[in-house]
Design an enzyme around this catalytic site. Structure first.
Site, PDB file in Angstrom:
ATOM      1  N   ASP A   1      10.888  20.420-106.201  1.00 54.78           N
ATOM      2  CA  ASP A   1       9.666  19.552-106.225  1.00 54.78           C
ATOM      3  C   ASP A   1       9.916  18.761-105.358  1.00 54.78           C
ATOM      4  OD1 ASP A   1      10.492  18.515-107.623  1.00 54.78           O
ATOM      5  OD2 ASP A   1       8.711  19.341-108.915  1.00 54.78           O
ATOM      6  N   SER A   2      11.144  17.974-104.971  1.00 57.02           N
ATOM      7  CA  SER A   2      11.657  16.687-104.544  1.00 57.02           C
ATOM      8  C   SER A   2      10.943  16.965-103.524  1.00 57.02           C
ATOM      9  CB  SER A   2      13.433  16.699-104.349  1.00 57.02           C
ATOM     10  OG  SER A   2      14.339  17.808-104.239  1.00 57.02           O
TER      11      SER A   2
ATOM     12  N   ASP B   1      11.945  25.338-108.252  1.00 60.88           N
ATOM     13  CA  ASP B   1      11.582  24.587-109.241  1.00 60.88           C
ATOM     14  C   ASP B   1       9.621  25.216-109.113  1.00 60.88           C
ATOM     15  OD1 ASP B   1      13.050  22.699-110.385  1.00 60.88           O
ATOM     16  OD2 ASP B   1      12.406  21.222-108.521  1.00 60.88           O
TER      17      ASP B   1
ATOM     18  N   LYS C   1      13.460  27.211-112.661  1.00 59.51           N
ATOM     19  CA  LYS C   1      13.619  25.676-113.495  1.00 59.51           C
ATOM     20  C   LYS C   1      12.719  25.172-113.723  1.00 59.51           C
ATOM     21  CE  LYS C   1      15.324  22.056-110.554  1.00 59.51           C
ATOM     22  NZ  LYS C   1      14.072  20.625-111.356  1.00 59.51           N
TER      23      LYS C   1
ATOM     24  N   GLU D   1      11.177  21.754-116.512  1.00 52.96           N
ATOM     25  CA  GLU D   1      11.298  20.668-117.262  1.00 52.96           C
ATOM     26  C   GLU D   1      11.214  20.052-118.306  1.00 52.96           C
ATOM     27  OE1 GLU D   1      11.215  18.094-112.767  1.00 52.96           O
ATOM     28  OE2 GLU D   1      10.343  17.115-114.787  1.00 52.96           O
TER      29      GLU D   1
ATOM     30  N   GLU E   1      19.581  15.914-116.218  1.00 49.77           N
ATOM     31  CA  GLU E   1      19.731  14.901-114.803  1.00 49.77           C
ATOM     32  C   GLU E   1      19.495  12.861-115.340  1.00 49.77           C
ATOM     33  OE1 GLU E   1      16.576  13.059-111.471  1.00 49.77           O
ATOM     34  OE2 GLU E   1      16.580  14.845-112.948  1.00 49.77           O
TER      35      GLU E   1
END
Length: 273
Positions: A51-52, A90, A118, A120, A187
């Site tokens: 999602d970057s 993501d 993934k 978070e 991270e």
């Protein structure tokens, strides 16, 4: 892509075997077919459709505006160009707020070609992780600095420097592994904490800004090519590999793989104490 250039597919079993024998895992982001082909053909083990893309492609100041439709579109593009890498995708902001929503969102990305999704967060994701894994959807847990929580965290800052927070992260990483997480991504955490978590877990730990002790490394593709958008502050853990290349962009990807596999990257200058 010619059949002669195809490589053997990387799987979760491959990554577990790499951890067991101490071979470093390489990972990069990609968002389209061309770069997916270049990255995977260079020998990168894992491609993250991250999602970057909200920041490096869409011009946002965070990942929060990225939608499921965005992720599915880019996932399909990467799948078409991929040459044997394991593809991680993501789940974007607020697409896994409940277990049922997690299942629907993850299934959509898997249908588009993802091999693992993934999420978070910490131990609160254990039930969602268990539910997804039970239904055949592999999970990567993302801990430490979690960009989707940037408003709660209060900025892009190192996580786990406080001893009590570090212990909590180790405990939560074990909880997520026990729930079925196949990979942990860490991270922006101190080197010592990365080392402790990597040694405590049986599953591969991939770091970004966590130092060399992780089982593998990941970077945003734009960062390692030196083309980070001017609106984004270049993090300490970033290295531009393009100047080292003898073959343009493709050579930069090869240099990255060589540096990670050889233990040259990341160095102390890319790590936090």
């Amino acid at each position: 892509m010619s059949s002669q250039s195809k490589r053997k597919a990387v799987t979760l079993t491959t990554l577990m075997a790499m951890k067991a024998r101490g071979e470093k895992i390489t990972a990069l982001t990609a968002y389209d077919a061309l770069f997916a082909e270049l990255i995977s053909t260079a020998g990168v083990d894992v491609i993250l459709v991250g999602d970057s893309l909200g920041m490096v492609l869409q011009g946002h100041d965070s990942t929060l505006p990225v939608t499921m439709a965005d992720m599915v579109y880019h996932m399909n593009n990467v799948r078409r160009g991929n040459n044997g890498a394991l593809i991680m995708a993501d789940l974007p902001f607020m697409s896994y707020a409940s277990e049922q929503q997690s299942l629907q969102s993850a299934a959509e990305l898997m249908r588009a070609g993802a091999h693992i999704v993934k999420l978070e967060g910490g131990a609160w994701l254990a039930e969602s992780t268990r539910m997804l894994v039970e239904r055949g959807i592999p999970v990567c847990a993302h801990m430490g600095l979690t960009p989707q929580s940037i408003n709660r965290i209060g900025g892009y800052r190192v996580q786990g420097r406080d001893p009590s927070q570090a212990k909590e992260m180790i405990d939560e990483a074990k909880v997520l592994q026990d729930a079925g997480a196949a990979i942990l991504l860490l991270e922006c955490v101190p080197v010592d904490l990365t080392n402790a978590i990597s040694q405590a877990l049986e599953v591969p730990v991939i770091g970004i800004g966590g130092g060399p002790g992780a089982d593998g490394q990941i970077m945003v593709m734009h960062d390692m090519l030196g083309i980070t958008p001017s609106s984004i502050r270049v993090p300490k853990f970033v290295k531009n590999f393009l100047p080292e290349s003898k073959n343009g962009i493709a050579g930069a990807f090869e240099a990255y793989v060589e540096a990670v596999k050889g233990g040259v990257f990341p160095g102390p200058e890319h790590s936090f104490t």
